[in-house]
Motif scaffolding. Structure first.
Motif, PDB file in Angstrom:
ATOM      1  N   HIS A 183      47.716  35.706  33.668  1.00  0.00           N
ATOM      2  CA  HIS A 183      48.044  35.273  35.011  1.00  0.00           C
ATOM      3  C   HIS A 183      47.028  34.253  35.508  1.00  0.00           C
ATOM      4  O   HIS A 183      46.078  33.878  34.812  1.00  0.00           O
ATOM      5  N   LEU A 184      47.212  33.850  36.764  1.00  0.00           N
ATOM      6  CA  LEU A 184      46.443  32.745  37.317  1.00  0.00           C
ATOM      7  C   LEU A 184      44.941  33.010  37.301  1.00  0.00           C
ATOM      8  O   LEU A 184      44.159  32.136  36.905  1.00  0.00           O
ATOM      9  N   ALA A 185      44.526  34.193  37.745  1.00  0.00           N
ATOM     10  CA  ALA A 185      43.094  34.472  37.852  1.00  0.00           C
ATOM     11  C   ALA A 185      42.392  34.319  36.508  1.00  0.00           C
ATOM     12  O   ALA A 185      41.345  33.671  36.396  1.00  0.00           O
ATOM     13  N   GLU A 186      42.978  34.898  35.457  1.00  0.00           N
ATOM     14  CA  GLU A 186      42.363  34.805  34.133  1.00  0.00           C
ATOM     15  C   GLU A 186      42.406  33.382  33.606  1.00  0.00           C
ATOM     16  O   GLU A 186      41.473  32.927  32.930  1.00  0.00           O
ATOM     17  N   ALA A 187      43.490  32.646  33.898  1.00  0.00           N
ATOM     18  CA  ALA A 187      43.584  31.258  33.443  1.00  0.00           C
ATOM     19  C   ALA A 187      42.509  30.397  34.099  1.00  0.00           C
ATOM     20  O   ALA A 187      41.916  29.525  33.448  1.00  0.00           O
ATOM     21  N   VAL A 188      42.231  30.635  35.383  1.00  0.00           N
ATOM     22  CA  VAL A 188      41.183  29.874  36.061  1.00  0.00           C
ATOM     23  C   VAL A 188      39.815  30.213  35.467  1.00  0.00           C
ATOM     24  O   VAL A 188      38.954  29.339  35.307  1.00  0.00           O
ATOM     25  N   ARG A 189      39.595  31.478  35.118  1.00  0.00           N
ATOM     26  CA  ARG A 189      38.339  31.861  34.465  1.00  0.00           C
ATOM     27  C   ARG A 189      38.149  31.074  33.159  1.00  0.00           C
ATOM     28  O   ARG A 189      37.042  30.627  32.833  1.00  0.00           O
TER      29      ARG A 189
ATOM     30  N   ALA B  30      52.748  44.215  41.346  1.00  0.00           N
ATOM     31  CA  ALA B  30      51.626  44.985  40.802  1.00  0.00           C
ATOM     32  C   ALA B  30      50.462  44.063  40.517  1.00  0.00           C
ATOM     33  O   ALA B  30      50.631  42.933  40.087  1.00  0.00           O
ATOM     34  N   SER B  31      49.298  44.542  40.740  1.00  0.00           N
ATOM     35  CA  SER B  31      48.107  43.722  40.563  1.00  0.00           C
ATOM     36  C   SER B  31      47.912  43.374  39.107  1.00  0.00           C
ATOM     37  O   SER B  31      48.353  44.067  38.206  1.00  0.00           O
ATOM     38  N   ASP B  32      47.219  42.260  38.944  1.00  0.00           N
ATOM     39  CA  ASP B  32      46.932  41.772  37.601  1.00  0.00           C
ATOM     40  C   ASP B  32      45.969  42.734  36.913  1.00  0.00           C
ATOM     41  O   ASP B  32      44.856  42.936  37.376  1.00  0.00           O
ATOM     42  N   PRO B  33      46.360  43.365  35.798  1.00  0.00           N
ATOM     43  CA  PRO B  33      45.471  44.322  35.155  1.00  0.00           C
ATOM     44  C   PRO B  33      44.205  43.692  34.614  1.00  0.00           C
ATOM     45  O   PRO B  33      43.204  44.368  34.422  1.00  0.00           O
TER      46      PRO B  33
ATOM     47  N   ARG C 232      32.502  37.795  39.129  1.00  0.00           N
ATOM     48  CA  ARG C 232      31.896  36.503  38.822  1.00  0.00           C
ATOM     49  C   ARG C 232      31.702  36.390  37.320  1.00  0.00           C
ATOM     50  O   ARG C 232      31.228  37.319  36.677  1.00  0.00           O
ATOM     51  N   MET C 233      32.077  35.196  36.821  1.00  0.00           N
ATOM     52  CA  MET C 233      31.882  34.952  35.384  1.00  0.00           C
ATOM     53  C   MET C 233      30.642  34.104  35.231  1.00  0.00           C
ATOM     54  O   MET C 233      30.543  33.021  35.829  1.00  0.00           O
ATOM     55  N   ALA C 234      29.734  34.554  34.434  1.00  0.00           N
ATOM     56  CA  ALA C 234      28.506  33.816  34.210  1.00  0.00           C
ATOM     57  C   ALA C 234      28.812  32.550  33.426  1.00  0.00           C
ATOM     58  O   ALA C 234      29.738  32.525  32.609  1.00  0.00           O
ATOM     59  N   PRO C 235      28.046  31.480  33.629  1.00  0.00           N
ATOM     60  CA  PRO C 235      28.272  30.251  32.888  1.00  0.00           C
ATOM     61  C   PRO C 235      28.041  30.458  31.401  1.00  0.00           C
ATOM     62  O   PRO C 235      27.160  31.215  30.981  1.00  0.00           O
ATOM     63  N   ALA C 236      28.893  29.811  30.635  1.00  0.00           N
ATOM     64  CA  ALA C 236      28.748  29.919  29.188  1.00  0.00           C
ATOM     65  C   ALA C 236      27.526  29.169  28.734  1.00  0.00           C
ATOM     66  O   ALA C 236      27.119  28.173  29.308  1.00  0.00           O
TER      67      ALA C 236
END
Length: 407
Positions: free
Chosen positions: A261-267, A391-394, A402-406
């Motif tokens: 979904h969108l949230a994971e794609a933006v990550r 239903a919320s995105d699992p 927050r995703m730390a910078p790679a």
């Protein structure tokens, strides 16, 4: 075509109903006015209520469009007027058929019950007036009532089937529209996939080959020579265009949404930006993620892609953040960088900003850019969420993530 035919049927049905009311009321008047001893006052006591009933019908049914769904005030007023008229002269008993005509076509049981009540009323009126009921007259009344009940029930059944058929046609039309929209979306996605493949197989591969050849040519030239410097410049240009063509392929083909979904794609987008440029890039998700239509998520992902591309190419930012805030009925997306910034008023909007604004406008959302020289840039987007969130995105976690910078 089907909708026009249904509209024509409703119009003719309403006109027939009005004509039926006028005909029954008009045919009842001669019987009520018959009699050698009829005085002017007695005539007015019969004509006045009839005119009042006609005006009441015209206001509630003809003018206010109550032929399809008769309002309760009409029923109360019309029955009260009919009761007065029938009390003054029993010849007005059949007017009840006209008064209740808006209901005959909607309720078969009302039709049957009304006809039976009218037949019983006519028999009672004959009994009280003549002192007895003629057998032949009673038989005719029963047969007439039975025929009337049969006809009204049959017409009511036809009308019910007509409405049922119309509902099916409406559902079919809606289904066809949804299918056409899905086919258009599928065609658009297929064309984007084709363009992505063409760009990848031609421009991207060509720039990669040019960069490799220039790299080999540079090794054959003396270091720090003018020719070596020109080859180095050409190689940097080829590599920049190679990276741009790859970003174009990603923009045309948002593969992350094929898997999640969108949230994971933006990550994934911010992680790729951090990996490729060394910029501190991360994604923050707040609230309870709600699933959006695939087309909407695709448009939002392209807006985020374009904003990140602008930050990468123009802002010279050290940090970029994307915040997705699910606020119940609204999704707010903020793309913020600490780059060079610009003066939005003094700067003519480019194609990228214009395209992003058009995408959000098509989603009935809002789009704003906040920036100042030396103070970075913030792109703020809001779009409405479904009334009842799915239903919320699992893959997303409620609260703040927050995703730390790679590295």
């Amino acid at each position: 075509m089907a909708l026009r035919q249904a509209w024509e049927w409703e119009r003719w049905k309403a006109m027939g109903q009005h004509a039926f009311f006028v005909t029954v009321l008009a045919l009842s008047m001669p019987g009520a006015l018959a009699g050698a001893d009829m005085t002017t006052g007695a005539a007015l006591s019969r004509i006045g209520p009839a005119v009042g009933l006609a005006l009441w019908y015209a206001y509630w049914i003809a003018l206010r469009g109550g032929a399809d769904r008769p309002p309760l005030p009409y029923l109360v007023g019309a029955l009260s007027g009919w009761a007065v008229m029938a009390t003054v002269d029993p010849a007005f008993l059949p007017v009840a058929v006209a008064v209740l005509s808006p209901y005959w076509l909607r309720r078969a049981w009302w039709s049957a019950g009304g006809m039976l009540v009218l037949g019983a009323g006519w028999s009672w009126q004959s009994l009280t007036t003549d002192g007895s009921v003629d057998v032949r007259a009673l038989t005719g009344c029963v047969l007439g009532t039975a025929v009337a009940v049969t006809i009204t029930c049959y017409v009511a059944t036809l009308d019910h089937e007509s409405h049922k058929r119309q509902r099916l046609l409406d559902e079919l039309t809606a289904t066809q529209a949804e299918r056409a929209a899905a086919e258009r979306q599928a065609g658009t996605l297929a064309e984007r996939q084709r363009l992505a493949r063409e760009v990848h197989d031609t421009l991207t591969q060509g720039f990669a080959s040019i960069a490799m050849l220039l790299d080999a040519a540079r090794d054959d030239l003396p270091p720090d020579s003018p020719a070596a410097r020109r080859v180095e410049q050409a190689m940097r240009t080829a590599r920049d265009n190679l990276a741009e063509s790859r970003r174009l392929v990603h923009a045309l083909r948002p593969a992350p949404l094929d898997r999640t979904h969108l949230a994971e794609a933006v990550r994934e987008l911010t992680a790729r930006l951090a990996e490729e440029t060394g910029t501190e890039a991360y994604t923050v998700v707040t609230g309870r993620p709600a699933a959006l239509p695939p087309s909407t998520e695709g448009e939002l992902l392209r807006v985020v892609q374009e904003a990140l591309t602008n930050a990468r190419r123009h802002a010279r930012a050290m940090s970029v953040s994307v915040t997705l805030s699910y606020l119940g009925d609204v999704l707010a997306i903020d793309i913020q960088d600490d780059g060079t910034g610009f003066a939005p008023i003094a700067r003519h909007p480019g194609v990228g900003l214009t395209t992003m604004r058009e995408r959000i406008a098509a989603l009935h959302g809002t789009f704003a850019v906040e920036s100042a020289p030396g103070e970075g840039t913030t792109v703020a987007v809001t779009v409405p969420l479904p009334v009842e969130p799915s239903a919320s995105d699992p893959s997303a976690v409620s609260g703040t993530e927050r995703m730390a910078p790679a590295s």
